[in-house]
Enzyme design. Structure first.
Site, PDB file in Angstrom:
ATOM      1  N   CYS A  96       9.530  -3.424   1.647  1.00 23.70           N
ATOM      2  CA  CYS A  96       8.267  -4.711   2.117  1.00 23.70           C
ATOM      3  C   CYS A  96       8.536  -5.361   1.522  1.00 23.70           C
ATOM      4  O   CYS A  96       8.130  -6.276   2.489  1.00 23.70           O
ATOM      5  CB  CYS A  96       7.142  -4.079   1.039  1.00 23.70           C
TER       6      CYS A  96
ATOM      7  N   GLY B 104      -3.167  -1.029   6.496  1.00 22.38           N
ATOM      8  CA  GLY B 104      -4.271  -1.460   5.425  1.00 22.38           C
ATOM      9  C   GLY B 104      -5.471  -2.193   5.554  1.00 22.38           C
ATOM     10  O   GLY B 104      -6.659  -1.784   4.968  1.00 22.38           O
TER      11      GLY B 104
ATOM     12  N   LYS C  78      -1.340  11.824  -0.742  1.00 25.48           N
ATOM     13  CA  LYS C  78      -1.234  12.024   0.909  1.00 25.48           C
ATOM     14  C   LYS C  78       0.663  11.330   0.668  1.00 25.48           C
ATOM     15  O   LYS C  78      -0.070  10.108   0.941  1.00 25.48           O
ATOM     16  CB  LYS C  78      -2.227  11.499   1.808  1.00 25.48           C
TER      17      LYS C  78
ATOM     18  N   GLU D 130       6.853  -8.251  10.614  1.00 27.80           N
ATOM     19  CA  GLU D 130       8.087  -7.456   9.820  1.00 27.80           C
ATOM     20  C   GLU D 130       8.418  -6.778  10.635  1.00 27.80           C
ATOM     21  O   GLU D 130       8.022  -6.066  11.422  1.00 27.80           O
ATOM     22  CB  GLU D 130       7.391  -7.024   8.386  1.00 27.80           C
TER      23      GLU D 130
ATOM     24  N   GLU E  31      -1.224  -2.900  -1.149  1.00 27.80           N
ATOM     25  CA  GLU E  31       0.318  -3.262  -1.328  1.00 27.80           C
ATOM     26  C   GLU E  31       1.091  -3.076   0.321  1.00 27.80           C
ATOM     27  O   GLU E  31       1.170  -1.966   0.939  1.00 27.80           O
ATOM     28  CB  GLU E  31       0.954  -2.220  -2.517  1.00 27.80           C
TER      29      GLU E  31
HETATM   30  P1  NAP Z   1       1.577   3.246   7.609  1.00 24.83           P
HETATM   31  O1  NAP Z   1       0.578   3.466   9.058  1.00 24.83           O
HETATM   32  O2  NAP Z   1       1.184   2.329   7.346  1.00 24.83           O
HETATM   33  O3  NAP Z   1       1.979   4.333   6.617  1.00 24.83           O
HETATM   34  C1  NAP Z   1       1.473   3.761   5.970  1.00 24.83           C
HETATM   35  C2  NAP Z   1       0.798   5.717   4.989  1.00 24.83           C
HETATM   36  O4  NAP Z   1      -0.447   5.144   5.463  1.00 24.83           O
HETATM   37  C3  NAP Z   1       1.373   6.673   5.383  1.00 24.83           C
HETATM   38  O5  NAP Z   1       0.854   7.459   4.655  1.00 24.83           O
HETATM   39  C4  NAP Z   1       0.580   6.895   6.892  1.00 24.83           C
HETATM   40  O6  NAP Z   1       0.029   8.494   7.374  1.00 24.83           O
HETATM   41  C5  NAP Z   1      -0.671   6.557   6.329  1.00 24.83           C
HETATM   42  N1  NAP Z   1      -1.344   6.168   7.565  1.00 24.83           N
HETATM   43  C6  NAP Z   1      -1.125   5.570   8.538  1.00 24.83           C
HETATM   44  N2  NAP Z   1      -2.435   5.317   9.280  1.00 24.83           N
HETATM   45  C7  NAP Z   1      -3.858   5.743   8.674  1.00 24.83           C
HETATM   46  C8  NAP Z   1      -5.378   6.078   8.568  1.00 24.83           C
HETATM   47  N3  NAP Z   1      -5.838   5.171   9.957  1.00 24.83           N
HETATM   48  N4  NAP Z   1      -5.715   6.210   7.904  1.00 24.83           N
HETATM   49  C9  NAP Z   1      -5.839   6.035   6.818  1.00 24.83           C
HETATM   50  N5  NAP Z   1      -4.036   6.577   5.826  1.00 24.83           N
HETATM   51  C10 NAP Z   1      -2.877   5.993   7.534  1.00 24.83           C
HETATM   52  O7  NAP Z   1       3.231   2.880   8.229  1.00 24.83           O
HETATM   53  P2  NAP Z   1       3.733   3.726   9.391  1.00 24.83           P
HETATM   54  O8  NAP Z   1       3.650   4.157  10.404  1.00 24.83           O
HETATM   55  O9  NAP Z   1       4.750   4.662   8.450  1.00 24.83           O
HETATM   56  O10 NAP Z   1       5.012   2.138   9.563  1.00 24.83           O
HETATM   57  C11 NAP Z   1       4.678   0.929  10.391  1.00 24.83           C
HETATM   58  C12 NAP Z   1       5.575  -0.252  10.086  1.00 24.83           C
HETATM   59  O11 NAP Z   1       5.044  -0.496   8.824  1.00 24.83           O
HETATM   60  C13 NAP Z   1       6.538   0.267   9.683  1.00 24.83           C
HETATM   61  O12 NAP Z   1       7.838  -0.436  10.552  1.00 24.83           O
HETATM   62  C14 NAP Z   1       7.016  -1.498   8.268  1.00 24.83           C
HETATM   63  O13 NAP Z   1       7.223  -2.435   9.109  1.00 24.83           O
HETATM   64  C15 NAP Z   1       4.939  -1.149   7.756  1.00 24.83           C
HETATM   65  N6  NAP Z   1       5.613  -0.299   6.554  1.00 24.83           N
HETATM   66  C16 NAP Z   1       5.568  -1.498   5.746  1.00 24.83           C
HETATM   67  C17 NAP Z   1       5.487  -0.174   4.768  1.00 24.83           C
HETATM   68  C18 NAP Z   1       6.054  -0.874   2.557  1.00 24.83           C
HETATM   69  O14 NAP Z   1       6.015  -1.423   2.335  1.00 24.83           O
HETATM   70  N7  NAP Z   1       4.749  -2.714   3.301  1.00 24.83           N
HETATM   71  C19 NAP Z   1       5.866   0.565   4.052  1.00 24.83           C
HETATM   72  C20 NAP Z   1       5.585   1.575   5.304  1.00 24.83           C
HETATM   73  C21 NAP Z   1       5.849   1.253   6.435  1.00 24.83           C
HETATM   74  P3  NAP Z   1       1.968   8.745   8.222  1.00 24.83           P
HETATM   75  O15 NAP Z   1       2.411   8.650   7.470  1.00 24.83           O
HETATM   76  O16 NAP Z   1       1.387  10.043   8.872  1.00 24.83           O
HETATM   77  O17 NAP Z   1       1.439   7.868   9.383  1.00 24.83           O
END
Ligand code: NAP
Ligand code: MG
Length: 496
Positions: free
Chosen positions: A302, A251, A193, A399, A268
């Site tokens: 990250c 996570g 996904k 972050e 990760e």
């Molecule tokens: P996120 O919500 O953690 O998204 C990562 C992935 O998880 C996406 O494919 C997301 O889908 C999915 N996801 C979200 N909620 C989920 C759930 N309840 N169950 C299963 N999968 C789920 O990150 P984001 O909202 O895009 O970004 C928010 C913050 O996360 C950023 O501002 C940043 O600080 C951090 N971030 C960290 C990394 C890293 O590599 N460590 C990468 C991205 C973001 P959707 O795309 O539909 O939300």
């Protein structure tokens, strides 16, 4: 509706954007069962780029069923390791062949400079598939040296089964490669996904996965939202393992969702990585490396070196030069050849960075450069350096995931590892010094999955990457990642 000129130059990328994109389930390109689609946007303009199928629980169920069948009884279950290796290599060559299409789609979808997509994301994905192609034939058990007489025993390493993989938007193709390559090398099947903001390159990859000749159902790609499709995948009872990259917050949700059937979990997650410059470092190299360490990919990395600690003697020199470097960075749409930094991925991310920096300034931090969004079209934010921070400020602790550095002076080199470790995260760290002993001492003291000495953001398929503490569970890349996708079985034979 007026026909808009395609933002893509490459013919395949243009064609790709010209029709709504379907999902890959069981070797077929399909609409979502609900028939719903969602829009993805070009962050440089805010304009709609494409419509993509909106998969949810029902589509995840179909994809998991296909992956289960492919794993248990389909041709994949009988595909020998050398053929798996060949397929992975073939896929890497197809990505290379379509490098330009991938680079353009990545830039249009994520915002990053085309020079970066072309030099980092696409070749990184190619290299990952090639590296893992070599591992397919080298997954071996051991003959055991038992103390119990009368038995013969050995171990087998078997693929863990059906894997759910959920990836973020900052390196969409590269994260797909990091996830898919090891899973396929060892013989797992996958439901992937992609992030809702950036699903396009994973879908193009799906086309090449079919062209390479992977059997139906081995790789399924379901586009959709985290709260629906992602949640269904991580909570699915017929999924054996979930691998996730994204925020620490999500996570933890994944970990809870996985507890239903105790599927294996690797995570990760986020970071707030310390980058330490000692006065005895090669200062120009440290400045250049630290600027790249925070500003690369608009800071949406990250492991971004977002907490800079500089020995007091050189603090003003370093921060002055870093601020000048930040001022000189050319912000432009990623497709513009002069672009050195593109927009952030979304309005949401722009708002988050803006809010956090505003909060920092209100709490007493001072921006030596930047400190605000660019304004105008697209989600651009100025490269920013904050000084006069306190350890308990949100900008130092949390972050930001944007081009924002907090620069902090230190006087006692013996104490700095303690301050560097004063975080819930532990993904990466940087150390800049000419003193070999100090470098090794710091590398040992810092609680992080990667410590870069006199360099930053160096990745290699052979080098394990992952987090201590709340930065994650497990290591990706290198031989270590194979542990995440295999089970060890002991076979013990009596009557010997
Ligand atoms: P996120 O919500 O953690 O998204 C990562 C992935 O998880 C996406 O494919 C997301 O889908 C999915 N996801 C979200 N909620 C989920 C759930 N309840 N169950 C299963 N999968 C789920 O990150 P984001 O909202 O895009 O970004 C928010 C913050 O996360 C950023 O501002 C940043 O600080 C951090 N971030 C960290 C990394 C890293 O590599 N460590 C990468 C991205 C973001 P959707 O795309 O539909 O939300
Ligand atoms: Mg999200």
């Amino acid at each position: 509706m007026a026909v808009m000129e395609s933002p893509a130059k490459d013919a395949r990328a243009r064609e790709f954007l010209s029709v709504p994109r379907k999902m890959l389930i069981n070797g077929k390109w399909v609409d979502s069962i609900s028939g719903k689609t969602f829009a993805v946007y070009n962050p440089a303009t805010g304009e709609e780029l494409a419509q993509v199928a909106e998969g949810d629980k029902a589509d995840i169920d179909l994809a998991v069923k296909a992956a289960r069948k492919a794993f248990d009884s389909g041709p994949w279950s009988k595909t020998p390791p050398n053929v798996r290796g060949k397929l992975l290599w073939k896929l890497s060559e197809l990505i290379e062949k379509h490098a330009r299409s991938f680079a353009e789609l990545e830039t249009l979808d994520n915002g990053k400079a085309l020079t970066i997509s072309g030099a980092v994301d696409v070749p990184g994905a190619v290299e990952m598939f090639q590296y893992m192609a070599g591992w397919a034939t080298k997954i071996e058990g051991r003959t055991l040296n038992l103390s119990s007489p009368g038995f013969h025993a050995y171990t087998r390493r078997e693929p863990v089964g059906v894997v759910g993989q959920i990836i973020p938007w900052n390196f969409p193709l590269l994260m797909a490669a990091w996830k898919l390559a090891p899973a396929l090398a060892v013989g797992c099947t996958v439901v992937l996904k992609p992030a809702e903001q950036t699903p396009l390159t994973a879908l193009l990859l799906g086309e090449l996965i079919q062209e390479a000749g992977f059997p139906d159902g081995v790789v399924n790609i379901v586009t959709g939202f985290g709260e629906t499709a992602g949640a269904a995948l991580s909570g699915h009872d017929d999924v054996d393992k979930v691998a996730f990259t994204g925020s620490t917050e999500v996570g933890k949700i994944i970990l809870r969702a996985a507890s239903g059937n105790l599927k294996k979990v690797s995570l990760e997650l986020g970071g707030k990585s310390p980058n330490v410059i000692f006065a005895d470092a090669d200062i120009p190299a440290a400045i250049a490396g630290s600027a790249m360490g925070i500003f690369f990919n608009q800071g949406q990395v990250c492991c971004a070196g977002s907490r800079l600690y500089v020995e007091k003697k050189v603090f003003d020199t370093v921060v002055g030069a870093l601020s000048d470097a930040a001022k000189d960075i050319k912000l432009a749409p990623g497709m513009d050849p002069s672009c050195q930094m593109g927009p952030l991925v979304s309005q949401e991310q722009l708002d988050r960075v803006t809010r956090m920096v505003e909060g920092g300034k209100k709490a007493g931090a001072k921006a030596t450069v930047g400190g605000e969004p660019c304004g105008g079209e697209g989600y651009f934010y100025k490269p920013t350096i904050l000084i006069d921070t306190k350890p308990d400020m949100e900008v130092v602790k949390d972050e930001i995931f944007g081009p924002v550095l907090t620069a902090i002076p230190f006087t006692d080199p013996n104490d700095i590892a303690v301050e560097a470790n004063n975080t819930i995260y532990g993904l990466a760290a940087g150390v800049w010094t000419r003193d070999v002993s100090k470098a090794h001492q710091m590398a040992a003291k810092i609680k992080a999955g990667t410590v870069w000495v006199n360099c930053y953001n160096v990745f290699d398929s052979s080098m394990p990457f992952g987090g201590y503490k709340q930065s994650g569970i497990g290591r990706e890349m290198g031989p270590d990642v194979l542990e995440l996708y295999t089970e060890t079985k002991s076979v013990c034979i009596g009557g010997m």
